[in-house]
Design a protein around this motif. Structure first.
Motif, PDB file in Angstrom:
ATOM      1  N   LYS A  20      37.162 -60.806  93.448  1.00  0.00           N
ATOM      2  CA  LYS A  20      37.499 -59.554  92.767  1.00  0.00           C
ATOM      3  C   LYS A  20      36.297 -59.062  91.959  1.00  0.00           C
ATOM      4  O   LYS A  20      36.257 -57.919  91.526  1.00  0.00           O
ATOM      5  CB  LYS A  20      38.727 -59.730  91.873  1.00  0.00           C
ATOM      6  N   ILE A  29      34.547 -50.712  93.744  1.00  0.00           N
ATOM      7  CA  ILE A  29      35.825 -51.349  94.016  1.00  0.00           C
ATOM      8  C   ILE A  29      35.531 -52.720  94.618  1.00  0.00           C
ATOM      9  O   ILE A  29      34.646 -52.857  95.462  1.00  0.00           O
ATOM     10  CB  ILE A  29      36.653 -50.511  95.015  1.00  0.00           C
ATOM     11  N   ASP A  33      40.121 -55.556  96.500  1.00  0.00           N
ATOM     12  CA  ASP A  33      40.894 -54.320  96.349  1.00  0.00           C
ATOM     13  C   ASP A  33      40.671 -53.346  97.503  1.00  0.00           C
ATOM     14  O   ASP A  33      41.548 -52.540  97.821  1.00  0.00           O
ATOM     15  CB  ASP A  33      40.600 -53.651  95.010  1.00  0.00           C
ATOM     16  N   THR A  97      44.550 -52.486  97.894  1.00  0.00           N
ATOM     17  CA  THR A  97      45.539 -52.743  96.845  1.00  0.00           C
ATOM     18  C   THR A  97      45.821 -51.428  96.116  1.00  0.00           C
ATOM     19  O   THR A  97      45.056 -50.463  96.232  1.00  0.00           O
ATOM     20  CB  THR A  97      45.017 -53.773  95.827  1.00  0.00           C
ATOM     21  N   GLU A  98      46.894 -51.400  95.352  1.00  0.00           N
ATOM     22  CA  GLU A  98      47.192 -50.203  94.558  1.00  0.00           C
ATOM     23  C   GLU A  98      46.053 -49.932  93.578  1.00  0.00           C
ATOM     24  O   GLU A  98      45.683 -48.783  93.352  1.00  0.00           O
ATOM     25  CB  GLU A  98      48.527 -50.355  93.821  1.00  0.00           C
ATOM     26  N   GLU A  99      45.491 -50.997  93.017  1.00  0.00           N
ATOM     27  CA  GLU A  99      44.358 -50.835  92.096  1.00  0.00           C
ATOM     28  C   GLU A  99      43.184 -50.169  92.808  1.00  0.00           C
ATOM     29  O   GLU A  99      42.548 -49.265  92.275  1.00  0.00           O
ATOM     30  CB  GLU A  99      43.936 -52.190  91.530  1.00  0.00           C
ATOM     31  N   ASN A 102      43.939 -46.486  93.411  1.00  0.00           N
ATOM     32  CA  ASN A 102      43.826 -45.732  92.153  1.00  0.00           C
ATOM     33  C   ASN A 102      42.368 -45.500  91.777  1.00  0.00           C
ATOM     34  O   ASN A 102      42.016 -44.418  91.297  1.00  0.00           O
ATOM     35  CB  ASN A 102      44.574 -46.444  91.027  1.00  0.00           C
ATOM     36  N   LYS A 103      41.514 -46.492  92.007  1.00  0.00           N
ATOM     37  CA  LYS A 103      40.087 -46.318  91.709  1.00  0.00           C
ATOM     38  C   LYS A 103      39.468 -45.266  92.624  1.00  0.00           C
ATOM     39  O   LYS A 103      38.642 -44.470  92.191  1.00  0.00           O
ATOM     40  CB  LYS A 103      39.348 -47.649  91.837  1.00  0.00           C
TER      41      LYS A 103
END
Length: 111
Positions: A20, A29, A33, A97-99, A102-103
């Motif tokens: 990560k 990112i 992610d 990923t949702e993260e 969103n980024k």
């Protein structure tokens, strides 16, 4: 699509967390992610990382593979890292990923 946390095999969570910290060179990112990491297996002091890329023409493949390998070799117990690239299934935005999604929205790359 399976979330990355559902892909974590017992005993590999540490290595997923380490990845990560590895950013895609084109976007701020992580490779986790972005959905590039498909799996991590640990055998003794060796890791096998199965990963993909956003396209077969990705100009950053070598850099990403080197960054993944270098980061995981920072774990004291790891002596070697093998990277297996897979193209099946092909990467899609649904792998993120949702993260990560969103980024991308924050940076104006997607809506």
């Amino acid at each position: 699509m399976m979330s990355y946390k559902e892909k974590v095999i017992e005993g590999t969570e540490k290595y997923w967390n380490m990845l990560k910290e590895v950013a895609d060179p084109e976007f701020p990112i992580s490779v986790v992610d972005m959905g590039l990491i498909r799996g991590i297996e640990k055998r003794n002091n060796s890791l096998t990382v199965t990963m993909t890329f956003t396209s077969t023409g990705c100009g950053c493949m070598d850099w990403i593979e080197n960054d993944v390998r270098e980061r995981l070799l920072q774990a004291e117990e790891i002596e070697s890292v093998e990277i297996k690239v897979t193209w099946d299934p092909a990467w899609t935005i649904n792998d993120m990923t949702e993260e990560g999604k969103n980024k991308m929205k924050y940076w104006g790359v997607s809506s």
